[in-house]
Design an enzyme around this catalytic site. Structure first.
Site, PDB file in Angstrom:
ATOM      1  N   ASP A   7     -22.325  51.075  13.094  1.00  0.00           N
ATOM      2  CA  ASP A   7     -21.578  49.839  12.907  1.00  0.00           C
ATOM      3  C   ASP A   7     -22.349  49.010  11.885  1.00  0.00           C
ATOM      4  OD1 ASP A   7     -19.636  47.785  13.512  1.00  0.00           O
ATOM      5  OD2 ASP A   7     -21.206  46.774  14.645  1.00  0.00           O
ATOM      6  N   ASP A   9     -21.810  45.070  11.080  1.00  0.00           N
ATOM      7  CA  ASP A   9     -22.090  43.662  11.370  1.00  0.00           C
ATOM      8  C   ASP A   9     -22.900  43.499  12.652  1.00  0.00           C
ATOM      9  OD1 ASP A   9     -20.637  42.673   9.120  1.00  0.00           O
ATOM     10  OD2 ASP A   9     -18.800  43.197  10.183  1.00  0.00           O
ATOM     11  N   ASP A 179     -23.691  47.048  18.073  1.00  0.00           N
ATOM     12  CA  ASP A 179     -24.074  45.857  18.833  1.00  0.00           C
ATOM     13  C   ASP A 179     -22.982  45.371  19.767  1.00  0.00           C
ATOM     14  OD1 ASP A 179     -22.693  43.023  17.552  1.00  0.00           O
ATOM     15  OD2 ASP A 179     -22.465  44.898  16.460  1.00  0.00           O
TER      16      ASP A 179
END
Length: 218
Positions: A7, A9, A179
Site C-alpha cells: 500500500d 499512503d 496500514d
C-alpha cells in the site's frame, strides 16, 4: 517470483498523498479553500472509518483537473512532489523495498489513490508496477470520472487478479504491507500480511491474527 505488494499512503509514505493533494490544490488557489477543504476532510474521515464512497471521492478529487492540459498537470504534480511528497519519503520504507528487490521479489504498489497522483510517486520509489484507481482521459483531458473498478477494499483483489491473469504471477508466498483496515480483504488473501504503522482497527485484527506489526516511521 514472489510478489511484494505495498500500500502507499501511510505505509510507504509518512502521510496520505490523496488527502495531501487536495490540500495542495487549496494552497495553490486552484479550488475554493473553505468548501473544498471541508469536503476533502470529510472524505478522509470516511476513509479512516471504512465508510468511504470511493467513486464519489475520486470524482470529487478529479474534478479540479478537468480544465488543465497535460503540461499544466505535469507542472502542478512536479511542484507537489517537491513540496509535499519528498518530505513524506521514509528511509525505512526505501530499505524495505530494497530488501525485497535484492531477494528477487516482484514489487507492486497497490493503492486506492488515482494513478495521476501516485504514478510519479511509484517512479520515485523505483517500483515499476502500479495498480491504482484509473482516471478517465479523453483527448488528453481528464473527464472527472474513473474507468473500471476502483482499486479499493475488495476492488484491490479484483485489480490484482486482473493483473495476475495477464502476467503469469501468482499469490503464492506473497507479501502485502498496509496500514489500513480498508485493506483487510487483500491482507487476508496473502501468505504474509504485515501491518505497517496500522490504524486502530487493523492493529486489533493483526494482533488477534498474530500478524507482524512493524513501523517504517523514523
Amino acid at each position: 517470483m514472489t510478489l511484494a505488494l505495498f500500500d502507499l499512503d501511510n505505509t510507504l509514505l509518512a502521510g496520505d498523498s490523496d488527502h495531501s493533494w487536495g490540500e495542495f490544490l487549496i494552497h495553490k488557489g486552484i479550488v475554493d479553500a473553505k468548501a473544498y477543504g471541508k469536503a476533502n476532510d470529510a472524505f478522509f474521515e470516511d476513509y479512516k472509518n471504512g465508510t468511504l464512497d470511493i467513486v464519489a471521492y475520486q470524482e470529487f478529487a478529479l474534478t479540479a483537473l478537468i480544465p488543465l492540459d497535460s503540461a499544466q498537470r505535469k507542472q502542478l504534480h512536479n511542484e507537489f512532489m517537491a513540496q509535499v511528497i519528498t518530505p513524506m519519503m521514509q528511509p525505512k520504507a526505501v530499505k524495505l523495498i530494497e530488501k525485497h528487490r535484492q531477494q528477487g521479489d516482484t514489487l507492486v504498489i497497490i493503492t486506492a489513490t488515482n494513478s495521476f497522483v501516485t504514478g510519479p510517486i511509484a517512479t520515485a520509489l523505483g517500483i515499476d508496477t502500479l495498480l491504482a484507481t484509473e482516471p478517465e482521459i479523453i483527448d488528453s483531458m481528464f473527464t472527472g470520472k474513473i474507468v473500471g473498478i476502483p482499486c479499493f477494499q475488495e476492488g484491490k483483489i479484483v485489480k490484482l487478479n486482473e493483473w495476475l491473469s495477464t502476467t503469469g504471477h501468482s499469490l503464492d508466498g506473497a507479501w502485502f504491507y498496509s496500514d489500513s483496515a480498508n485493506d483487510l480483504p487483500l491482507l487476508e488473501r496473502v501468505a504474509n500480511p504485515v501491518a505497517v504503522d496500522p490504524d486502530e482497527r487493523l492493529l486489533k485484527h493483526a494482533t488477534e491474527q498474530q500478524w507482524p506489526v512493524i513501523s517504517l516511521r523514523d
